[in-house]
Structures are given as C-alpha cells and as structure tokens.
Write an enzyme that holds these catalytic residues in place. Structure first.
Site, PDB file in Angstrom:
ATOM      1  N   ASP A   1       3.170  -7.022   4.790  1.00  0.00           N
ATOM      2  CA  ASP A   1       3.697  -5.917   3.988  1.00  0.00           C
ATOM      3  C   ASP A   1       2.775  -5.633   2.806  1.00  0.00           C
ATOM      4  OD1 ASP A   1       6.770  -5.219   2.129  1.00  0.00           O
ATOM      5  OD2 ASP A   1       5.394  -3.909   3.239  1.00  0.00           O
TER       6      ASP A   1
ATOM      7  N   LYS B   1      -2.151  -1.617   3.803  1.00  0.00           N
ATOM      8  CA  LYS B   1      -2.024  -1.295   5.231  1.00  0.00           C
ATOM      9  C   LYS B   1      -3.344  -1.412   5.976  1.00  0.00           C
ATOM     10  CE  LYS B   1       1.899  -0.919   3.684  1.00  0.00           C
ATOM     11  NZ  LYS B   1       2.593  -2.223   3.576  1.00  0.00           N
TER      12      LYS B   1
ATOM     13  N   ASN C   1       6.045  -0.889   7.829  1.00  0.00           N
ATOM     14  CA  ASN C   1       5.337   0.381   7.593  1.00  0.00           C
ATOM     15  C   ASN C   1       4.380   0.812   8.687  1.00  0.00           C
ATOM     16  OD1 ASN C   1       5.095  -1.173   4.529  1.00  0.00           O
ATOM     17  ND2 ASN C   1       6.450   0.571   4.827  1.00  0.00           N
TER      18      ASN C   1
ATOM     19  N   GLU D   1      12.106   2.841   3.388  1.00  0.00           N
ATOM     20  CA  GLU D   1      13.117   2.337   2.448  1.00  0.00           C
ATOM     21  C   GLU D   1      13.677   3.451   1.556  1.00  0.00           C
ATOM     22  OE1 GLU D   1      10.165   0.871   2.935  1.00  0.00           O
ATOM     23  OE2 GLU D   1       9.000   0.739   1.111  1.00  0.00           O
TER      24      GLU D   1
HETATM   25  O1  LIG Z   1       1.490   0.547   0.120  1.00  0.00           O
HETATM   26  C1  LIG Z   1       2.477  -0.143   0.410  1.00  0.00           C
HETATM   27  N1  LIG Z   1       2.452  -1.464   0.305  1.00  0.00           N
HETATM   28  C2  LIG Z   1       1.268  -2.112  -0.215  1.00  0.00           C
HETATM   29  C3  LIG Z   1       1.697  -3.371  -0.901  1.00  0.00           C
HETATM   30  C4  LIG Z   1       0.878  -3.977  -1.729  1.00  0.00           C
HETATM   31  C5  LIG Z   1       1.314  -5.213  -2.432  1.00  0.00           C
HETATM   32  O2  LIG Z   1       0.711  -6.323  -1.788  1.00  0.00           O
HETATM   33  C6  LIG Z   1      -0.125  -6.992  -2.720  1.00  0.00           C
HETATM   34  N2  LIG Z   1      -1.211  -7.628  -1.988  1.00  0.00           N
HETATM   35  C7  LIG Z   1      -2.404  -7.103  -1.677  1.00  0.00           C
HETATM   36  N3  LIG Z   1      -3.113  -8.028  -0.980  1.00  0.00           N
HETATM   37  C8  LIG Z   1      -2.332  -9.105  -0.847  1.00  0.00           C
HETATM   38  C9  LIG Z   1      -2.705 -10.326  -0.116  1.00  0.00           C
HETATM   39  F1  LIG Z   1      -1.680 -10.766   0.611  1.00  0.00           F
HETATM   40  F2  LIG Z   1      -3.701 -10.026   0.703  1.00  0.00           F
HETATM   41  F3  LIG Z   1      -3.107 -11.279  -0.940  1.00  0.00           F
HETATM   42  C10 LIG Z   1      -1.143  -8.889  -1.480  1.00  0.00           C
HETATM   43  C11 LIG Z   1      -0.531  -5.932  -3.716  1.00  0.00           C
HETATM   44  O3  LIG Z   1      -0.995  -6.527  -4.907  1.00  0.00           O
HETATM   45  C12 LIG Z   1       0.797  -5.225  -3.878  1.00  0.00           C
HETATM   46  O4  LIG Z   1       1.691  -5.956  -4.683  1.00  0.00           O
HETATM   47  C13 LIG Z   1       3.737   0.517   0.837  1.00  0.00           C
HETATM   48  C14 LIG Z   1       3.843   1.888   0.628  1.00  0.00           C
HETATM   49  C15 LIG Z   1       5.006   2.539   0.993  1.00  0.00           C
HETATM   50  N4  LIG Z   1       5.072   3.951   0.770  1.00  0.00           N
HETATM   51  O5  LIG Z   1       6.072   4.599   1.158  1.00  0.00           O
HETATM   52  O6  LIG Z   1       4.106   4.528   0.191  1.00  0.00           O
HETATM   53  C16 LIG Z   1       6.095   1.862   1.564  1.00  0.00           C
HETATM   54  C17 LIG Z   1       5.971   0.488   1.773  1.00  0.00           C
HETATM   55  O7  LIG Z   1       6.997  -0.231   2.340  1.00  0.00           O
HETATM   56  C18 LIG Z   1       4.802  -0.189   1.425  1.00  0.00           C
HETATM   57  O8  LIG Z   1       4.723  -1.533   1.689  1.00  0.00           O
HETATM   58 MG   LIG Z   2       6.336  -2.129   2.985  1.00  0.00          MG
END
Ligand SMILES: O=C(NC/C=C/[C@H]1O[C@@H](n2cnc(C(F)(F)F)c2)[C@H](O)[C@@H]1O)c1cc([N+](=O)[O-])cc(O)c1O
Ligand SMILES: [Mg+2]
Length: 214
Positions: free
Chosen positions: A141, A144, A170, A199
């Site tokens: 999650d 992407k 997603n 969501e």
């Molecule tokens: O962009 C979305 N999610 C990105 C989520 C990103 C999150 O994951 C962390 N991360 C990055 N790398 C790592 C790891 F693990 F590599 F270390 C962890 C980022 O710092 C952030 O907190 C998203 C967008 C929508 N939307 O509707 O736009 C809906 C959703 O459910 C979504 O999840």
């Molecule tokens: Mg998500």
C-alpha cells in the site's frame, strides 16, 4: 502554525478512540475521513476484505509496505494470533512519528515493528535484521510504482515461500498497471481481484490477492 493531516488524524484518534481498543481506533479514523478530511487509508469497505484475508491466512509473519498513519497496520495487527509479528515499513519520518502514536493508542506496540526507511534498502536486510525466514502475508500500500520492483526484490531475497499471500491495495485507483500485468501473467502466482471502491468514495478500486506458487 499549520498542522498536517496526519497530525489532525492522530488528534481525532486521541479524542474519539478508547486507549487499548484497536477497533475504536479504526472506527475513529474512518469517521474522521468520512466527516472531516479524506485520507489515503485502505478504509472501511476495502478494510473488510483485508480483514477476511488476514483471518483466512492467519499469518505468523506479515510485512506491510506503506504505514502512513497505521490504519491498516492496526486493522491487521488486531486480528493476528498471539506470537505473530507484523513489520511495517514507512519512508516519511513525519508519517512514522504519527503512526507510532496511533499504534501506541491502540495498544498494539508489542505486535508491530515500525521500520523507517526505503523498501529497496530494508527488504534485503529483513532476514538478518528481524530473524524472518519468509512472510506469510505482504500488504502492499505504498508508492504505486514500487509494487512491482519490490515484489521482484522480495522474490530475489527469498522472502516468499510456496503459499505466501500478496495483497495489493489500489490496483485500479490510482492503479498499478505494471504490477497487475506482471502478477496476473506470471506462472509463479495465482491471482484474484476483489472489486471494491476507493476509500470513502464511490470510485471503483479493488484489492488484488496473489498466492506465490514457489
Ligand atoms: O498514493 C497512495 N499511497 C501511497 C502511500 C505512500 C505511503 O507509503 C510510504 N512509503 C513509501 N515507501 C515505503 C516503503 F515501504 F517502501 F518503505 C513506504 C510513504 O512515505 C507514504 O506514507 C494512495 C493514493 C490514493 N489516492 O486515491 O490517491 C489512495 C490510496 O489508497 C493510496 O494508497
Ligand atoms: Mg492505498
């Protein structure tokens, strides 16, 4: 000075949820996101699908990529058997700091290990640093465009065993086209799409559940 959305989400948890009650933390975040501000938690509709997969797999080891504010972290951990281990990776230190407080409020600190950093750095270190053989369940999650490279990295690092389950959020919105194409066409996985909605909206989205065949 201006607060951030994660800070406002945490304040809503501390105001409306009962300490040590994970389900009330989940409920408080969903209420905040429906009534006050949308936030990118897996949410209550897809969350029910997540719950059913966690319950079915009954995993001893779980990896979550993308903690954000720990909504799904708490949701998963509240369903784990007593000695199960959930490792959740978060890249953004501010989000990690909020997530730690949400996890503490839920009283799940002893089930969850939050690791700060990049997946590319940490996935190769999982075995040695956390005494992990393989993951029974991985919840994707995070960014992407990282789903596919990180899945390939987990394969290469021997973190998946015959029967390991990947559950990806997603896959429709925002979408993970390269991941879907790979996982649905690879002879090494058996995949199933669980149709749902983004969501807190009526937009189509869903979860892709894939079994690693070894
Ligand atoms: O962009 C979305 N999610 C990105 C989520 C990103 C999150 O994951 C962390 N991360 C990055 N790398 C790592 C790891 F693990 F590599 F270390 C962890 C980022 O710092 C952030 O907190 C998203 C967008 C929508 N939307 O509707 O736009 C809906 C959703 O459910 C979504 O999840
Ligand atoms: Mg998500």
């Amino acid at each position: 000075t201006q607060t951030t959305r994660p800070q406002r989400l945490l304040a809503a948890v501390q105001k409306n949820a009962t300490r040590g009650d994970p389900r009330s933390v989940v409920k408080a975040i969903d209420q905040f996101c429906r009534q006050k501000e949308w936030a990118m938690n897996v949410g209550d509709e897809k969350g029910c699908i997540l719950d059913s997969v966690v319950t079915e797999v009954n995993p001893a080891t779980v990896l979550e990529l993308g903690t954000y504010c720990a909504y799904s972290t708490v949701r998963i951990a509240s369903l784990l058997p007593p000695h199960a281990k959930l490792i959740t990776l978060e890249f953004n230190p501010h989000n990690a700091a909020i997530a730690r407080q949400v996890i503490a409020w839920a009283g799940l600190g002893d089930k969850i290990q939050l690791v700060e950093g990049a997946s590319g750095d940490w996935i190769p270190k999982m075995k040695e640093k956390f005494a992990i053989e393989t993951f029974d369940l991985v919840f994707l999650d995070h960014w992407k465009d990282r789903y596919l490279p990180d899945t390939k990295l987990m394969e290469e690092c021997g973190l998946l065993r015959k029967g390991s389950i990947l559950l990806a959020d997603n896959v429709i919105c925002p979408g993970t086209p390269d991941y879907l194409e790979y996982i649905r066409n690879s002879p090494r996985y058996k995949s199933q799409y669980f149709r749902s909605h983004l969501e807190y909206t009526k937009v189509e989205d869903g979860l892709e559940k894939s079994v690693f065949l070894g």
